[in-house]
Write a protein that holds these residues in place. Structure first.
Motif, PDB file in Angstrom:
ATOM      1  N   LYS A   1       0.782  -1.238   0.000  1.00 26.65           N
ATOM      2  CA  LYS A   1       0.000   0.000   0.000  1.00 26.65           C
ATOM      3  C   LYS A   1       0.818   1.296   0.000  1.00 26.65           C
ATOM      4  O   LYS A   1       0.324   2.335  -0.438  1.00 26.65           O
ATOM      5  N   LEU A   2       2.049   1.279   0.501  1.00 25.28           N
ATOM      6  CA  LEU A   2       2.833   2.507   0.615  1.00 25.28           C
ATOM      7  C   LEU A   2       4.004   2.545  -0.367  1.00 25.28           C
ATOM      8  O   LEU A   2       4.247   3.574  -1.000  1.00 25.28           O
ATOM      9  N   PHE A   3       4.707   1.455  -0.499  1.00 29.25           N
ATOM     10  CA  PHE A   3       5.863   1.390  -1.391  1.00 29.25           C
ATOM     11  C   PHE A   3       5.518   1.741  -2.844  1.00 29.25           C
ATOM     12  O   PHE A   3       6.335   2.372  -3.536  1.00 29.25           O
ATOM     13  N   PRO A   4       4.335   1.396  -3.354  1.00 25.15           N
ATOM     14  CA  PRO A   4       4.010   1.732  -4.762  1.00 25.15           C
ATOM     15  C   PRO A   4       3.956   3.232  -5.064  1.00 25.15           C
ATOM     16  O   PRO A   4       3.866   3.600  -6.244  1.00 25.15           O
ATOM     17  N   GLU A   5       4.031   4.079  -4.052  1.00 20.63           N
ATOM     18  CA  GLU A   5       4.139   5.515  -4.301  1.00 20.63           C
ATOM     19  C   GLU A   5       5.331   5.819  -5.212  1.00 20.63           C
ATOM     20  O   GLU A   5       5.348   6.830  -5.916  1.00 20.63           O
ATOM     21  N   THR A   6       6.324   4.949  -5.206  1.00 20.57           N
ATOM     22  CA  THR A   6       7.527   5.187  -6.004  1.00 20.57           C
ATOM     23  C   THR A   6       7.217   5.316  -7.486  1.00 20.57           C
ATOM     24  O   THR A   6       7.854   6.118  -8.186  1.00 20.57           O
ATOM     25  N   ALA A   7       6.262   4.555  -7.968  1.00 21.89           N
ATOM     26  CA  ALA A   7       5.935   4.617  -9.399  1.00 21.89           C
ATOM     27  C   ALA A   7       5.381   5.979  -9.774  1.00 21.89           C
ATOM     28  O   ALA A   7       5.772   6.575 -10.796  1.00 21.89           O
ATOM     29  N   THR A   8       4.482   6.489  -8.957  1.00 23.80           N
ATOM     30  CA  THR A   8       3.913   7.815  -9.220  1.00 23.80           C
ATOM     31  C   THR A   8       4.978   8.895  -9.101  1.00 23.80           C
ATOM     32  O   THR A   8       5.050   9.812  -9.930  1.00 23.80           O
ATOM     33  N   ALA A   9       5.808   8.803  -8.062  1.00 18.83           N
ATOM     34  CA  ALA A   9       6.828   9.827  -7.840  1.00 18.83           C
ATOM     35  C   ALA A   9       7.840   9.858  -8.991  1.00 18.83           C
ATOM     36  O   ALA A   9       8.281  10.938  -9.414  1.00 18.83           O
ATOM     37  N   MET A  10       8.208   8.702  -9.511  1.00 15.83           N
ATOM     38  CA  MET A  10       9.137   8.695 -10.644  1.00 15.83           C
ATOM     39  C   MET A  10       8.483   9.292 -11.887  1.00 15.83           C
ATOM     40  O   MET A  10       9.133  10.010 -12.657  1.00 15.83           O
ATOM     41  N   ARG A  11       7.211   9.023 -12.048  1.00 24.78           N
ATOM     42  CA  ARG A  11       6.519   9.566 -13.217  1.00 24.78           C
ATOM     43  C   ARG A  11       6.408  11.094 -13.128  1.00 24.78           C
ATOM     44  O   ARG A  11       6.644  11.800 -14.115  1.00 24.78           O
TER      45      ARG A  11
END
Length: 598
Positions: A571-581
């Motif tokens: 639930k929290l780690f997938p923020e990385t995909a949005t932040a990289m985008r």
């Protein structure tokens, strides 16, 4: 009133089961005799001080605040604060990790870090009074002359005198090159310092006999900008040759800030009117000493938000177990009651687990960082000292910005768990939100930390230090890569580790062509880097838990650790995909907006 139970079990897990700090400590001569029982016993007593002495003063201190007498410039702290500080000193807590040469107990920094986490949970505003002293102590211990150390460090170690950092001025915050405070040399080797400082935490109070201000100022012939800044000791009371207090110095509180949070800490406007000071270090080299304080403060600020995240979680969890509201979507769970506890609702659990995951991940990172600082100063191997210092420099902006951003997310989520009651003062939840908000701002805003991470710590050496952390991730991946039970924790960090190289190179190349590209990507970049770091520690915590369970340990603590790890990665780690985008979206949509911001 809010409740708090010191998280001693989790501290012990991080220190002794995940990091094995005693083995590292015993490799250093200064801590050769250190053992886990000593560490645990000290922290157990420290937890009692936090809960029994500081916690009861948190809401009352916030309500009462500090009072300034404009005629005498004296500041009175809230009821009970002075007595609590006396207990703090009498208990020897001020000297915990200080140098025995100056009366300190010489305990490891990680012990002091955990103790301060508990005090921050109980009462962040109070804890800032002694907390600021540690940074001033560290600067003088590193850069002070033997005479300065002899004059000030014994009293600062004991807590009889406190310390501050006097940096900011009304016209400049982070850009200290703009400061105007002047230092005029005197025939006796001292300086007369004149100027105005603002936002000075614990700048004036009635807790200690003297306050040792470390002040940045300019010499008459100083070059412009940051290269013309010098550092000075400016005590509230001058110190006589025999160590006794002399006359009142020309430094005083001209006003107290009216703030959103930390209301019981005296955030002072400081006036220097020909105050007598002595120089620390070399002329125009003041930032060397100040950075010792600032880096200590950045780790300390991250610890403040960790403490607030933990206490907010504990209170929200207790409330969610007790508060009944509606029925579970899968059918009644408390059939003997007219409604179910709100803990049964998925989104309430998401808010609680968010705070829990960020607290436990933050604790692992800060304990690891405290050990790096210990090794940098005390390890007998020069290479270990150097590598530890470099890695700590990389992690410091993450400790400050990622933990305080997460604290903002977590304290707000925990307040939300309370619904309307969270907005009401007597529950204590809205104070956690307000107190945490400053942590994202001071000691360099989180945007400044992000620019420091990406611009200086990563791109500044072509990613060399980032690669050192990458080796830690790679070693864990190699160790557990074929373990199917670890796949849900290892695969995400392995993938992100590989992506970070390309991501960093891409941002660096764009920044070389247009520096605004670095500025526009930096905050997103720090969020990605923060999750890589947290992911690494959560994978290590899961590793320990799985091994304990496999060995037949039935302690539910390990099951809880695994469940929290699974939540974090899902639930929290997938923020990385949005932040990289969003980082890759570039600076054009920010900078080509004159019409939108006209």
């Amino acid at each position: 009133m809010a409740v708090y139970t010191p998280p001693l079990r989790d501290m012990q897990f991080v220190m002794h089961e995940m990091l094995n700090v005693t083995a590292d400590l015993q490799a250093m001569p200064v801590h050769a005799d250190m053992d886990a029982d000593t560490i645990n016993a000290v922290l157990e007593e420290g937890g009692k001080f936090a809960t029994d002495v500081l916690l009861p003063l948190n809401i009352s201190g916030d309500t009462e605040g500090c009072q300034l007498d404009i005629t005498t410039h004296a500041v009175t702290t809230p009821t009970g604060y002075k007595a609590a500080y006396k207990q703090y000193i009498e208990g020897g807590w001020a000297a915990l990790a200080c140098d025995p040469a100056f009366g300190g107990q010489g305990l490891p920094l990680v012990v002091n870090q955990c103790f301060y986490e508990m005090m921050n949970s109980a009462n962040q505003a109070w804890t800032m009074y002694p907390g600021l002293t540690h940074g001033a102590y560290a600067a003088l211990h590193t850069h002070g002359t033997p005479e300065q150390k002899a004059t000030y460090l014994h009293k600062m170690t004991s807590g009889e005198w406190t310390g501050t950092m006097c940096l900011t001025e009304p016209h400049c915050g982070t850009d200290l090159g703009l400061m105007r405070t002047k230092a005029e040399p005197q025939a006796d080797g001292t300086y007369r310092i004149t100027g105005n400082k603002i936002f000075i935490s614990a700048g004036e109070h009635d807790l200690a006999d003297n306050i040792i201000h470390l002040v940045l100022a300019r010499l008459p012939d100083a070059p412009p900008g940051i290269k013309g800044v010098s550092l000075f000791i400016v005590p509230k009371f001058l110190v006589n040759a025999d160590g006794s207090l002399g006359e009142r110095n020309g430094i005083y509180c001209g006003g107290l800030e009216h703030k959103m949070g930390i209301k019981s800490n005296a955030t002072a406007q400081i006036v220097l009117d020909g105050a007598v000071g002595t120089m620390v270090g070399q002329p125009n080299k003041g930032m060397q000493g100040m950075f010792v304080m600032m880096n200590a403060a950045r780790l300390g600020v991250g610890n403040q938000s960790l403490g607030l995240t933990e206490v907010a979680f504990q209170n929200a969890l207790a409330y969610a177990k007790d508060r009944i509201q509606m029925r579970s979507l899968t059918g009644p769970k408390a059939k003997d009651k007219p409604a179910d506890p709100i803990l049964v609702h998925p989104d309430v659990r998401k808010m609680l687990l968010t705070a829990k995951a960020y607290a436990e991940g933050g604790r692992a990172l800060l304990c690891f960082s405290a050990m790096l600082l210990e090794k940098e100063h005390n390890h007998p191997d020069e290479k270990v000292r150097k590598d530890s210092g470099e890695l700590l420099a990389l992690l410091t902006p993450i400790c400050k910005a990622f933990l305080t951003d997460n604290g903002h997310i977590s304290t707000n989520a925990c307040m939300q768990v309370f619904g309307g009651h969270g907005f009401i003062k007597e529950w204590g939840m809205e104070q956690f939100v307000r107190d945490n908000r400053i942590n994202m701002i001071y000691e360099g805003t989180n945007t400044i930390q992000s620019l420091d991470l990406l611009g200086r710590k990563v791109l500044g050496n072509n990613g060399a230090t980032l690669k050192k952390f990458g080796k830690l991730v790679g070693a864990l991946v190699a160790e557990e890569g074929v373990n199917e039970k670890m796949a849900e924790f290892i695969t995400p960090i392995a993938m992100l580790g590989e992506q970070m190289t390309k991501f960093t190179t891409e941002i660096g190349f764009k920044g070389f062509q247009n520096p605004d590209e670095v500025g526009s990507a930096a905050v997103d970049y720090l969020r990605v880097a923060g999750h890589l770091v947290f992911g690494y520690f959560w994978a290590r915590m899961a590793q320990v838990a799985l091994r304990q369970i496999a060995a037949g340990n039935t302690d539910p603590f390990y099951v809880a650790k695994l469940q929290t790890a699974r939540f974090y990665f899902a639930k929290l780690f997938p923020e990385t995909a949005t932040a990289m985008r969003t980082a890759r979206a570039g600076s054009k949509v920010l900078m080509d907006t004159d019409a939108a911001l006209a």
